[in-house]
Each structure stands twice: as C-alpha cells, then as structure tokens.
Motif scaffolding. Structure first.
Motif, PDB file in Angstrom:
ATOM      1  N   ARG A 156       0.749  -1.275   0.062  1.00  0.00           N
ATOM      2  CA  ARG A 156       0.034  -0.068  -0.129  1.00  0.00           C
ATOM      3  C   ARG A 156       0.683   1.115  -0.033  1.00  0.00           C
ATOM      4  O   ARG A 156       0.526   2.407  -0.711  1.00  0.00           O
ATOM      5  N   GLU A 157       2.055   1.354   0.703  1.00  0.00           N
ATOM      6  CA  GLU A 157       2.708   2.399   1.142  1.00  0.00           C
ATOM      7  C   GLU A 157       3.697   2.811  -0.264  1.00  0.00           C
ATOM      8  O   GLU A 157       3.783   3.705  -0.435  1.00  0.00           O
ATOM      9  N   SER A 158       4.476   1.927  -0.819  1.00  0.00           N
ATOM     10  CA  SER A 158       5.269   1.941  -1.775  1.00  0.00           C
ATOM     11  C   SER A 158       5.439   0.998  -2.767  1.00  0.00           C
ATOM     12  O   SER A 158       6.249   1.093  -3.841  1.00  0.00           O
ATOM     13  N   SER A 159       4.336   0.022  -3.054  1.00  0.00           N
ATOM     14  CA  SER A 159       4.322  -0.700  -3.980  1.00  0.00           C
ATOM     15  C   SER A 159       5.792  -1.764  -4.076  1.00  0.00           C
ATOM     16  O   SER A 159       6.136  -2.293  -5.065  1.00  0.00           O
ATOM     17  N   GLY A 160       6.428  -1.852  -3.060  1.00  0.00           N
ATOM     18  CA  GLY A 160       7.473  -2.818  -2.808  1.00  0.00           C
ATOM     19  C   GLY A 160       8.861  -2.058  -3.415  1.00  0.00           C
ATOM     20  O   GLY A 160       9.713  -2.873  -3.437  1.00  0.00           O
ATOM     21  N   ASN A 161       8.929  -0.830  -3.578  1.00  0.00           N
ATOM     22  CA  ASN A 161      10.010  -0.024  -4.055  1.00  0.00           C
ATOM     23  C   ASN A 161      10.642   0.726  -2.877  1.00  0.00           C
ATOM     24  O   ASN A 161      10.263   1.476  -2.368  1.00  0.00           O
ATOM     25  N   PRO A 162      11.870   0.128  -2.525  1.00  0.00           N
ATOM     26  CA  PRO A 162      12.609   0.595  -1.300  1.00  0.00           C
ATOM     27  C   PRO A 162      13.241   2.087  -1.443  1.00  0.00           C
ATOM     28  O   PRO A 162      13.383   2.909  -0.518  1.00  0.00           O
ATOM     29  N   MET A 163      13.255   2.528  -2.801  1.00  0.00           N
ATOM     30  CA  MET A 163      13.590   3.896  -3.034  1.00  0.00           C
ATOM     31  C   MET A 163      12.466   4.981  -3.141  1.00  0.00           C
ATOM     32  O   MET A 163      12.565   6.171  -3.655  1.00  0.00           O
ATOM     33  N   ALA A 164      11.166   4.417  -2.950  1.00  0.00           N
ATOM     34  CA  ALA A 164       9.820   5.255  -2.925  1.00  0.00           C
ATOM     35  C   ALA A 164      10.286   6.594  -2.005  1.00  0.00           C
ATOM     36  O   ALA A 164      10.643   6.575  -0.915  1.00  0.00           O
ATOM     37  N   ILE A 165       9.660   7.852  -2.544  1.00  0.00           N
ATOM     38  CA  ILE A 165       9.563   8.919  -1.571  1.00  0.00           C
ATOM     39  C   ILE A 165       8.399   9.689  -2.040  1.00  0.00           C
ATOM     40  O   ILE A 165       7.778   9.769  -3.246  1.00  0.00           O
ATOM     41  N   ASN A 166       7.762  10.316  -0.834  1.00  0.00           N
ATOM     42  CA  ASN A 166       6.559  10.939  -1.108  1.00  0.00           C
ATOM     43  C   ASN A 166       6.848  12.404  -0.981  1.00  0.00           C
ATOM     44  O   ASN A 166       7.343  13.129   0.225  1.00  0.00           O
ATOM     45  N   ASN A 167       6.876  13.271  -2.052  1.00  0.00           N
ATOM     46  CA  ASN A 167       7.026  14.726  -2.298  1.00  0.00           C
ATOM     47  C   ASN A 167       5.841  15.734  -2.159  1.00  0.00           C
ATOM     48  O   ASN A 167       6.108  16.771  -2.682  1.00  0.00           O
ATOM     49  N   TRP A 168       4.793  15.218  -1.933  1.00  0.00           N
ATOM     50  CA  TRP A 168       3.549  15.969  -2.062  1.00  0.00           C
ATOM     51  C   TRP A 168       2.778  16.294  -0.652  1.00  0.00           C
ATOM     52  O   TRP A 168       1.761  17.056  -0.591  1.00  0.00           O
ATOM     53  N   ASP A 169       2.734  15.356   0.191  1.00  0.00           N
ATOM     54  CA  ASP A 169       2.028  15.355   1.430  1.00  0.00           C
ATOM     55  C   ASP A 169       2.419  16.409   2.336  1.00  0.00           C
ATOM     56  O   ASP A 169       3.461  17.088   2.323  1.00  0.00           O
ATOM     57  N   ILE A 170       1.913  16.560   3.593  1.00  0.00           N
ATOM     58  CA  ILE A 170       2.160  17.674   4.451  1.00  0.00           C
ATOM     59  C   ILE A 170       3.388  17.514   5.128  1.00  0.00           C
ATOM     60  O   ILE A 170       4.319  18.485   5.512  1.00  0.00           O
ATOM     61  N   ASN A 171       4.138  16.226   5.132  1.00  0.00           N
ATOM     62  CA  ASN A 171       5.395  15.898   5.543  1.00  0.00           C
ATOM     63  C   ASN A 171       6.425  16.388   4.608  1.00  0.00           C
ATOM     64  O   ASN A 171       7.488  16.856   5.260  1.00  0.00           O
ATOM     65  N   ALA A 172       6.184  16.166   3.292  1.00  0.00           N
ATOM     66  CA  ALA A 172       6.958  16.764   2.399  1.00  0.00           C
ATOM     67  C   ALA A 172       7.117  18.326   2.218  1.00  0.00           C
ATOM     68  O   ALA A 172       8.186  18.792   2.154  1.00  0.00           O
ATOM     69  N   GLN A 173       5.941  18.923   2.556  1.00  0.00           N
ATOM     70  CA  GLN A 173       5.672  20.325   2.627  1.00  0.00           C
ATOM     71  C   GLN A 173       6.527  21.004   3.939  1.00  0.00           C
ATOM     72  O   GLN A 173       7.104  22.052   4.004  1.00  0.00           O
ATOM     73  N   ASN A 174       6.813  19.968   5.125  1.00  0.00           N
ATOM     74  CA  ASN A 174       7.352  20.355   6.138  1.00  0.00           C
ATOM     75  C   ASN A 174       8.984  20.117   6.102  1.00  0.00           C
ATOM     76  O   ASN A 174       9.546  20.134   6.890  1.00  0.00           O
ATOM     77  N   GLY A 175       9.276  19.519   5.052  1.00  0.00           N
ATOM     78  CA  GLY A 175      10.683  19.093   4.507  1.00  0.00           C
ATOM     79  C   GLY A 175      11.222  17.688   5.233  1.00  0.00           C
ATOM     80  O   GLY A 175      12.358  17.544   5.353  1.00  0.00           O
TER      81      GLY A 175
END
Length: 229
Positions: A156-175
């Motif tokens: 659910r979170e990364s589709s099994g990709n260890p290099m996945a990164i979320n650059n759009w949610d609130i955490n990303a906005q907070n750096g």
C-alpha cells in the motif's frame, strides 16, 4: 763363743732397723704436712678450681650458642627458600589458570560466533527476503508483526519500491518527506531505529524494522495498521 744377752733387752735385726726408719720418715712427712695452714690449702683449692671450671663452662656455652644460631640461620634460610618456591609455584599456577581461562573463553566465543553464523540464514535480496530478514531481527528484539501484515502495508505504501519517496504530502511540505518501503519520515526512523540495522531510511530491512517498531509502540503491531499511519 756365744754372746750373753741382757735380760729385758732385745736385739734389732737389719730388717727391723729399716722398718723403723721408714716409719720415722713417714711420720716426719705427716708432721710437715700438718704444719701447713689449713685455710691456705683450702683457699688455693677453692680459688683455682672455679676459674678453670668457669672457662670450660663458658666455652661450652659459647660453642653451643654458636651452634644454635647457625642452626636457626639454616632453618630460616630453608623456610625463606621454601616460601619463595611456594610463592613462585602459586604465581605460575595463577598465570597458567588465567591463560587457560582466556584460551577457553576465546574458544567459546569462536564457537558461539560459528553457531550464530550457522543459525543466521541467508536472505534473498528482494521484497520477500527483506521482509523475512526484518522478521528475523524483530523476533530477537521482541517486536511483534507478521509477514502478511508487513507485506500488506508495504504494497500500500510503496508498491515494494525501497527508493520510494513522497514529495507532496504535509510531511514533504514540512521538509521531512516519507521514504522507503513503509514510508517512514526521518524523525520517526531516528527515534525507532533498531541497533544492528543500517542507519539509512532507504535501506529496506532497516526501514521495515523501524516502521514495525513504531507501529508496535503506537498501534500494538504493524498487523493492526490498515491505512496511512
């Protein structure tokens, strides 16, 4: 012609005369000896004899004392030698015991390392291997979770990709963007990182173990997580 004898008068033979002379001589000697003062003879006897006896006694005592001291010195030297030998023997025994204990510990450590290496399975470098290795570490650390619960949330979170990164949610906005298989932010990863795993958010095993440690603290287990967490 035979001589006439006067009545009451006896004739002295030569033997008689010699006997009488001997008795006279002995009597004179006895008289002369009796004329020597008794106290003088006693004084000479009492004074001279103790001096000679004292010298003999003192000489014997000195010799005995020297012999006694010599014997004591021999005994003391023997005791000192025996004590030194005993101390050396004890030191040698202690050193041998210490060396034997160190060697035994080294053998035990080596054997333990060998057993540990033998017990540690080799995991595949893929999602299945990462989850299994994470579960292996979690079991030793007492962190709950199952293969199914981890796999479900990883997909659910990364589709099994260890290099996945979320650059759009609130955490990303907070750096502090979410990263890795289970999308863990840096503060969470740092707080729940398990010693023995790499300190790297992108490392798949370290990411799973830290995320499961956090989920256990907040939800009881990663198995109880069914949405963003």
């Amino acid at each position: 012609m035979s001589a006439s004898r006067t009545p009451g008068h006896s004739r002295l033979t030569k033997a008689h005369k010699l006997s009488i002379a001997g008795v006279a001589t002995l009597s004179a000697a006895a008289v002369a000896f009796s004329l020597v003062p008794a106290d003088t003879a006693e004084a000479e006897t009492v004074t001279a004899a103790p001096v000679a006896w004292t010298q003999v006694v003192n000489g014997a005592q000195t010799k005995a004392l020297h012999g006694h001291l010599s014997a004591q010195q021999v005994i003391a030297a023997a005791n000192a030698k025996a004590a030194a030998a005993k101390a050396k023997a004890k030191a040698d025994a202690d050193a041998k015991a210490k060396a034997a204990a160190a060697a035994k510990k080294a053998r035990e450590d080596k054997a333990a390392a060998s057993r540990s290496a033998a017990r540690t399975p080799v995991f595949a470098n893929n999602l299945d291997g990462w989850i299994k290795e994470a579960l292996f570490i979690m079991k030793k650390e007492g962190i709950p979770g199952t293969y199914a619960g981890i796999h479900k949330n990883v997909m659910r979170e990364s589709s099994g990709n260890p290099m996945a990164i979320n650059n759009w949610d609130i955490n990303a906005q907070n750096g502090i963007p979410s990263k890795g298989l289970l999308q863990v932010i840096y503060p969470t990863f740092k707080a729940y990182h398990v010693k023995g795993t790499k300190f790297d958010q992108y490392d798949p095993v370290a990411n799973i173990v830290a995320a499961c440690n956090y989920a256990a603290d907040r939800y009881g287990s990663m198995d109880n997580v069914n949405s963003a967490y």
